[in-house]
Design a protein around this motif. Structure first.
Motif, short mmCIF file in Angstrom:
data_model
loop_
_atom_site.label_atom_id
_atom_site.label_comp_id
_atom_site.label_asym_id
_atom_site.label_seq_id
_atom_site.Cartn_x
_atom_site.Cartn_y
_atom_site.Cartn_z
N SER A 204 -11.93 -65.60 19.14
CA SER A 204 -12.38 -66.03 17.82
C SER A 204 -11.91 -64.98 16.83
O SER A 204 -12.32 -63.81 16.90
CB SER A 204 -13.91 -66.14 17.79
OG SER A 204 -14.34 -67.16 18.67
N ARG A 205 -11.06 -65.39 15.90
CA ARG A 205 -10.48 -64.45 14.94
C ARG A 205 -10.50 -65.07 13.54
O ARG A 205 -9.98 -66.17 13.35
CB ARG A 205 -9.05 -64.07 15.32
CG ARG A 205 -8.92 -63.45 16.73
CD ARG A 205 -7.48 -63.14 17.07
NE ARG A 205 -6.94 -62.07 16.27
CZ ARG A 205 -6.98 -60.79 16.61
NH1 ARG A 205 -7.54 -60.42 17.76
NH2 ARG A 205 -6.46 -59.85 15.83
N ASN A 206 -11.11 -64.35 12.60
CA ASN A 206 -11.13 -64.77 11.19
C ASN A 206 -11.59 -66.22 11.01
O ASN A 206 -10.94 -67.02 10.30
CB ASN A 206 -9.76 -64.57 10.56
CG ASN A 206 -9.36 -63.10 10.50
OD1 ASN A 206 -10.19 -62.24 10.19
ND2 ASN A 206 -8.10 -62.82 10.81
N GLY A 207 -12.69 -66.57 11.66
CA GLY A 207 -13.25 -67.90 11.46
C GLY A 207 -12.55 -69.00 12.21
O GLY A 207 -12.72 -70.18 11.89
N ARG A 208 -11.77 -68.65 13.23
CA ARG A 208 -11.06 -69.67 14.01
C ARG A 208 -11.19 -69.38 15.50
O ARG A 208 -11.11 -68.23 15.92
CB ARG A 208 -9.57 -69.71 13.65
CG ARG A 208 -9.26 -70.08 12.22
CD ARG A 208 -7.76 -70.06 11.97
NE ARG A 208 -7.44 -70.33 10.58
CZ ARG A 208 -7.44 -69.41 9.63
NH1 ARG A 208 -7.74 -68.15 9.91
NH2 ARG A 208 -7.14 -69.73 8.37
N GLU B 219 -9.39 -74.19 16.31
CA GLU B 219 -10.57 -74.87 15.78
C GLU B 219 -11.23 -73.98 14.74
O GLU B 219 -11.47 -72.80 14.98
CB GLU B 219 -11.56 -75.18 16.90
CG GLU B 219 -11.04 -76.16 17.93
CD GLU B 219 -12.06 -76.45 19.01
OE1 GLU B 219 -13.20 -75.91 18.89
OE2 GLU B 219 -11.75 -77.19 19.96
N SER B 220 -11.52 -74.55 13.55
CA SER B 220 -12.16 -73.79 12.47
C SER B 220 -13.65 -73.67 12.75
O SER B 220 -14.32 -74.63 13.16
CB SER B 220 -11.93 -74.49 11.13
OG SER B 220 -12.62 -73.80 10.10
N LEU B 221 -14.20 -72.47 12.52
CA LEU B 221 -15.63 -72.22 12.76
C LEU B 221 -16.47 -72.38 11.50
O LEU B 221 -17.69 -72.37 11.56
CB LEU B 221 -15.82 -70.79 13.31
CG LEU B 221 -15.15 -70.51 14.65
CD1 LEU B 221 -15.38 -69.07 15.05
CD2 LEU B 221 -15.68 -71.44 15.72
N GLY B 222 -15.85 -72.47 10.33
CA GLY B 222 -16.60 -72.56 9.09
C GLY B 222 -15.91 -73.42 8.07
O GLY B 222 -14.83 -73.96 8.30
N ALA B 223 -16.56 -73.56 6.88
CA ALA B 223 -16.00 -74.42 5.83
C ALA B 223 -15.23 -73.62 4.79
O ALA B 223 -14.86 -74.14 3.75
CB ALA B 223 -17.12 -75.20 5.15
N GLU B 224 -15.00 -72.32 5.09
CA GLU B 224 -14.36 -71.51 4.08
C GLU B 224 -12.90 -71.91 3.85
O GLU B 224 -12.29 -71.51 2.85
CB GLU B 224 -14.41 -70.02 4.47
CG GLU B 224 -13.61 -69.64 5.70
CD GLU B 224 -14.35 -69.96 6.99
OE1 GLU B 224 -15.49 -70.47 6.90
OE2 GLU B 224 -13.81 -69.69 8.06
N GLU B 225 -12.35 -72.70 4.79
CA GLU B 225 -10.97 -73.10 4.63
C GLU B 225 -10.81 -74.26 3.64
O GLU B 225 -9.71 -74.56 3.23
CB GLU B 225 -10.39 -73.50 5.99
CG GLU B 225 -10.26 -72.35 6.97
CD GLU B 225 -9.60 -72.78 8.25
OE1 GLU B 225 -9.23 -73.97 8.34
OE2 GLU B 225 -9.44 -71.97 9.16
N SER B 226 -11.93 -74.92 3.29
CA SER B 226 -11.85 -76.08 2.41
C SER B 226 -12.55 -75.80 1.09
O SER B 226 -13.58 -75.09 1.05
CB SER B 226 -12.50 -77.29 3.08
OG SER B 226 -11.84 -77.60 4.29
#
Length: 294
Positions: A14-18, A69-76
């Protein structure tokens, strides 16, 4: 130690929210053929991944599977289409004017948000270098496991081949011992035959020696056995090398087979013929194993 071209390695981090998962697997191939399968949104990292694989392997059909797989919504991010929203507001105000007393009340912001295309969900700008570095970091861990498996398999291959080289050396020694005996036997047979033909006439010993010498020269396998031993020594040296030697091993196996064929064509002795069959059988088994070596 030599490495096998067949291997498998897997890593997950798991790296930088992924959540990043990388799998590496390979099978035999004449050259290096690397295929990367990953989400299209991360295709920008493909060249960096292939570069890492090329440093870890020089031959083989290598498949790399990358899952993100993204762990959070910070990408959107939610963006407002301001020109469109202003047009809606102006249009609604105009409708209010046109309606006169028939249109009452005010439109809420939530009503405006429900209108088509006013709000749009888009991906935030990403640091491509950071993402590439994260993918490569997970890949390196997978490659470490992949290389470890190849080394273990390579060690087993080297042990098997080394044992067969000992067998070939033992067979070669038997041929070297038997070859001079065939000349002596030929001389004795020739002497007996000439005595039978000439009966009471004296046999020319010089002629017997000349024929025996010609036969000895014809069936001599000293050069072939010397080259066989030389090839065996080179093979042993290569099996201890850390460099990719698969192609060189394949070439030497062809040379071993060539020498065995030459010995078989020179000698008509039954025992040597059997030894040559055993020799070629061991060489073929080694050839099959060498096809797995990088």
């Amino acid at each position: 130690m030599v490495k096998s071209m067949t291997g498998y390695g897997r890593a997950k981090q798991s790296r930088n929210g992924r959540d990043i998962t990388v799998e590496v697997r390979s099978v035999n191939n004449r050259y290096l053929d690397c295929t990367v399968k990953m989400p299209r949104s991360y295709i920008f990292a493909e060249d960096a991944i292939k570069s890492k694989v090329q440093k870890a392997a020089s031959r083989g059909k290598v498949d790399v599977f990358v899952t993100v797989e993204s762990l959070g919504a910070e990408e959107s991010v939610v963006a407002v289409n301001e020109p469109l929203a202003k047009s809606y507001v102006a249009a609604l105000a105009r409708l209010t004017q046109l309606g006169g007393g028939m249109v009452k009340g005010k439109f809420a912001v939530t009503d405006l948000a429900r209108l088509p295309d006013v709000l749009a969900v888009t991906k935030a700008d990403e640091d491509l270098e950071t993402i590439t570095a994260d993918l490569c970091a997970v890949l390196e861990e997978a490659l470490a496991a992949y290389t470890s498996m190849r080394e273990t398999e390579g060690r087993k291959l080297a042990e098997d081949i080394s044992g067969r080289l000992d067998t070939i050396e033992a067979i070669t020694a038997r041929v070297e011992v038997r070859s001079p005996q065939t000349v002596a036997e030929y001389r004795e047979k020739l002497l007996v035959r000439m005595n039978e033909v000439l009966q009471n006439t004296a046999v020319d010993e010089g002629r017997i020696l000349t024929e025996a010498a010609l036969f000895a020269d014809k069936v001599a396998v000293d050069e072939e056995t010397v080259r066989l031993r030389s090839h065996l020594a080179q093979l042993r040296g290569m099996l201890g090398s850390c460099e990719p030697v698969g192609r060189k091993l394949d070439f030497l196996i062809q040379e071993l087979n060539r020498e065995a064929n030459t010995i078989g064509s020179k000698c008509s002795d039954l025992q040597i013929a059997r030894d040559v069959v055993d020799l070629k059988a061991e060489i073929e088994k080694i050839r099959e194993q060498v096809q797995n070596i990088e």
